[in-house]
Write an enzyme that holds these catalytic residues in place. Sequence first.
Site, PDB file in Angstrom:
ATOM      1  NE  ARG A  62      23.744  -0.128   4.980  1.00  0.00           N
ATOM      2  CZ  ARG A  62      24.940   0.451   4.950  1.00  0.00           C
ATOM      3  NH1 ARG A  62      25.280   1.303   5.890  1.00  0.00           N
ATOM      4  NH2 ARG A  62      25.791   0.189   3.993  1.00  0.00           N
TER       5      ARG A  62
ATOM      6  CG  LEU B 257      10.010  -0.829   6.869  1.00  0.00           C
ATOM      7  CD1 LEU B 257      10.610  -1.392   8.152  1.00  0.00           C
ATOM      8  CD2 LEU B 257       8.492  -0.953   6.918  1.00  0.00           C
TER       9      LEU B 257
ATOM     10  CG  HIS C 162      -1.136   3.336   3.158  1.00  0.00           C
ATOM     11  ND1 HIS C 162      -1.775   3.162   1.944  1.00  0.00           N
ATOM     12  CD2 HIS C 162      -0.018   4.054   2.888  1.00  0.00           C
ATOM     13  CE1 HIS C 162      -1.077   3.762   0.991  1.00  0.00           C
ATOM     14  NE2 HIS C 162      -0.011   4.310   1.528  1.00  0.00           N
TER      15      HIS C 162
ATOM     16  NE  ARG D  27       6.726   0.112   1.157  1.00  0.00           N
ATOM     17  CZ  ARG D  27       7.559   0.703   0.304  1.00  0.00           C
ATOM     18  NH1 ARG D  27       8.153   0.014  -0.644  1.00  0.00           N
ATOM     19  NH2 ARG D  27       7.788   1.998   0.383  1.00  0.00           N
TER      20      ARG D  27
HETATM   21  C1  FAD Z   1       6.227  -1.584  -5.094  1.00  0.00           C
HETATM   22  C2  FAD Z   1       6.742  -0.217  -4.730  1.00  0.00           C
HETATM   23  C3  FAD Z   1       7.690   0.397  -5.508  1.00  0.00           C
HETATM   24  C4  FAD Z   1       8.185   1.665  -5.182  1.00  0.00           C
HETATM   25  N1  FAD Z   1       9.137   2.246  -5.968  1.00  0.00           N
HETATM   26  C5  FAD Z   1       9.625   3.465  -5.660  1.00  0.00           C
HETATM   27  C6  FAD Z   1      10.633   4.096  -6.442  1.00  0.00           C
HETATM   28  O1  FAD Z   1      11.092   3.555  -7.438  1.00  0.00           O
HETATM   29  N2  FAD Z   1      11.087   5.309  -6.061  1.00  0.00           N
HETATM   30  C7  FAD Z   1      10.584   5.953  -4.968  1.00  0.00           C
HETATM   31  O2  FAD Z   1      11.020   7.058  -4.668  1.00  0.00           O
HETATM   32  N3  FAD Z   1       9.646   5.385  -4.196  1.00  0.00           N
HETATM   33  C8  FAD Z   1       9.153   4.168  -4.514  1.00  0.00           C
HETATM   34  N4  FAD Z   1       8.197   3.597  -3.707  1.00  0.00           N
HETATM   35  C9  FAD Z   1       7.743   4.305  -2.507  1.00  0.00           C
HETATM   36  C10 FAD Z   1       6.368   4.955  -2.716  1.00  0.00           C
HETATM   37  O3  FAD Z   1       6.404   5.878  -3.755  1.00  0.00           O
HETATM   38  C11 FAD Z   1       5.923   5.665  -1.429  1.00  0.00           C
HETATM   39  O4  FAD Z   1       6.829   6.696  -1.116  1.00  0.00           O
HETATM   40  C12 FAD Z   1       5.824   4.764  -0.247  1.00  0.00           C
HETATM   41  O5  FAD Z   1       5.167   3.566  -0.583  1.00  0.00           O
HETATM   42  C13 FAD Z   1       5.071   5.471   0.883  1.00  0.00           C
HETATM   43  O6  FAD Z   1       3.682   5.434   0.645  1.00  0.00           O
HETATM   44  P1  FAD Z   1       2.758   6.709   0.547  1.00  0.00           P
HETATM   45  O7  FAD Z   1       3.284   7.677  -0.445  1.00  0.00           O
HETATM   46  O8  FAD Z   1       1.374   6.239   0.327  1.00  0.00           O
HETATM   47  O9  FAD Z   1       2.953   7.501   1.880  1.00  0.00           O
HETATM   48  P2  FAD Z   1       2.658   7.313   3.441  1.00  0.00           P
HETATM   49  O10 FAD Z   1       3.663   8.135   4.112  1.00  0.00           O
HETATM   50  O11 FAD Z   1       2.554   5.882   3.837  1.00  0.00           O
HETATM   51  O12 FAD Z   1       1.311   8.071   3.645  1.00  0.00           O
HETATM   52  C14 FAD Z   1       0.008   7.488   3.596  1.00  0.00           C
HETATM   53  C15 FAD Z   1      -0.895   8.388   2.789  1.00  0.00           C
HETATM   54  O13 FAD Z   1      -0.987   9.677   3.405  1.00  0.00           O
HETATM   55  C16 FAD Z   1      -1.091  10.677   2.400  1.00  0.00           C
HETATM   56  N5  FAD Z   1       0.078  11.564   2.473  1.00  0.00           N
HETATM   57  C17 FAD Z   1       1.247  11.324   3.149  1.00  0.00           C
HETATM   58  N6  FAD Z   1       2.075  12.361   3.028  1.00  0.00           N
HETATM   59  C18 FAD Z   1       1.452  13.257   2.241  1.00  0.00           C
HETATM   60  C19 FAD Z   1       1.813  14.521   1.739  1.00  0.00           C
HETATM   61  N7  FAD Z   1       2.975  15.077   2.011  1.00  0.00           N
HETATM   62  N8  FAD Z   1       0.933  15.169   0.979  1.00  0.00           N
HETATM   63  C20 FAD Z   1      -0.266  14.640   0.687  1.00  0.00           C
HETATM   64  N9  FAD Z   1      -0.690  13.438   1.113  1.00  0.00           N
HETATM   65  C21 FAD Z   1       0.168  12.763   1.894  1.00  0.00           C
HETATM   66  C22 FAD Z   1      -1.138   9.958   1.058  1.00  0.00           C
HETATM   67  O14 FAD Z   1      -2.487   9.725   0.712  1.00  0.00           O
HETATM   68  C23 FAD Z   1      -0.435   8.660   1.377  1.00  0.00           C
HETATM   69  O15 FAD Z   1      -0.765   7.593   0.496  1.00  0.00           O
HETATM   70  C24 FAD Z   1       7.701   2.329  -4.024  1.00  0.00           C
HETATM   71  C25 FAD Z   1       6.733   1.692  -3.229  1.00  0.00           C
HETATM   72  C26 FAD Z   1       6.259   0.442  -3.552  1.00  0.00           C
HETATM   73  C27 FAD Z   1       5.222  -0.216  -2.665  1.00  0.00           C
END
Ligand code: FAD
Length: 314
Positions: free
Chosen positions: A130, A136, A258, A263
């Site tokens: 989970r 994811l 992406h 990941r």
């Molecule tokens: C190593 C690692 C550690 C992490 N640690 C944490 C943590 O401690 N706490 C936590 O909460 N999360 C954490 N995350 C999650 C991270 O913050 C992102 O939420 C997650 O990786 C999804 O990626 P993304 O934000 O690029 O969004 P995705 O949904 O994959 O979207 C792809 C891209 O689309 C654009 N996009 C998507 N939605 C929007 C929007 N609403 N407005 C504007 N542009 C948008 C952005 O450019 C985004 O990069 C971690 C991730 C990683 C890889």
Amino acid sequence: MPFDEPIMMTEAGFPYIPAGAHFTDRGTPYLTEAGVAMIARSSVDLSAADGFLGGFGPDLGFGGYLADPDVLPEPERLVKFLGQACYLSLGAGRTPNAEAGRYLDNLKRSGHGSVYEHPVFTLFFWGIDRSVTHELVRHRAGFGFSQVSQRYVDGTRLRFVERPEYQEDGLGPDAPPTLRDAVRDLHLGFLGEIDGAFATYEAKAASLIAAKELGHPMLAADARTEARKQVNQVAREGLPNCTEAPIGVTGNARAWRHAIEMRANAAADVPIRLAMLKAYRLLRMVAPLLFGDYEVVPLPSSRTAAVQTPNRKI
Ligand SMILES: Cc1cc2nc3c(=O)[nH]c(=O)nc-3n(C[C@H](O)[C@H](O)[C@H](O)COP(=O)(O)OP(=O)(O)OC[C@H]3O[C@@H](n4cnc5c(N)ncnc54)[C@H](O)[C@@H]3O)c2cc1C
């Protein structure tokens, strides 16, 4: 190496990397790695656009587009056609299929990634827990998810996932005996933990059913599925993070790229890194030109690997 497992192929040409269950002495099932299967992907037939291509003057030569002798894999065929349709660059002067790699790399390099949103791929993951699915589902843009319910599913379907750090196989041949002993203890601790979690779940479910039969108002329901849900959703509350959570993920090529970059990355937690390396390998197999710019770089310190590309976030 944990990232070069053989890729299997269905008769219909869908790749998968299986993972089977193990059992504790008490019979509690658990998995030691992710299984990933591509169960669906875009089907492409450009001949349906023949009427469009044939509707331009013969001098433009659009009618020859479909006669290109080099046949691309379907995802690449789709991206290239729609990219070229943007400029109506469909005649003799267009980039031919033989040079599709250069064309598709240009799109990546120039950040015109929106064309990569057309082909979609559905991957089914199991043997992940989970915490991995929670990571994811943070990927919002371009993805759809269907995940095991925390309400309808009862204890007969419970399985658990062992972290790689508890597995002696992951240590490599040079690990000292003291370290092997420590990891064996972690493994045995895990087996005890999941046997305990399963027993706690069963005991709690039995107590909830008893309370329901005694007339607990919050557990009362007329429909059979509703009644089952009310017991299951409460009993699951105490299950550990390492409970298996199968999930189906549909994403377009741009979104998958992406998520893989984020990941299958040295900064990501090991279980999601390993699962996404498998996802990447399946995607690359069916769409080599869309995912072919990635390099798998071993990370010796964790005996895992990460992907790298000069074309991040196209
Ligand atoms: C190593 C690692 C550690 C992490 N640690 C944490 C943590 O401690 N706490 C936590 O909460 N999360 C954490 N995350 C999650 C991270 O913050 C992102 O939420 C997650 O990786 C999804 O990626 P993304 O934000 O690029 O969004 P995705 O949904 O994959 O979207 C792809 C891209 O689309 C654009 N996009 C998507 N939605 C929007 C929007 N609403 N407005 C504007 N542009 C948008 C952005 O450019 C985004 O990069 C971690 C991730 C990683 C890889």
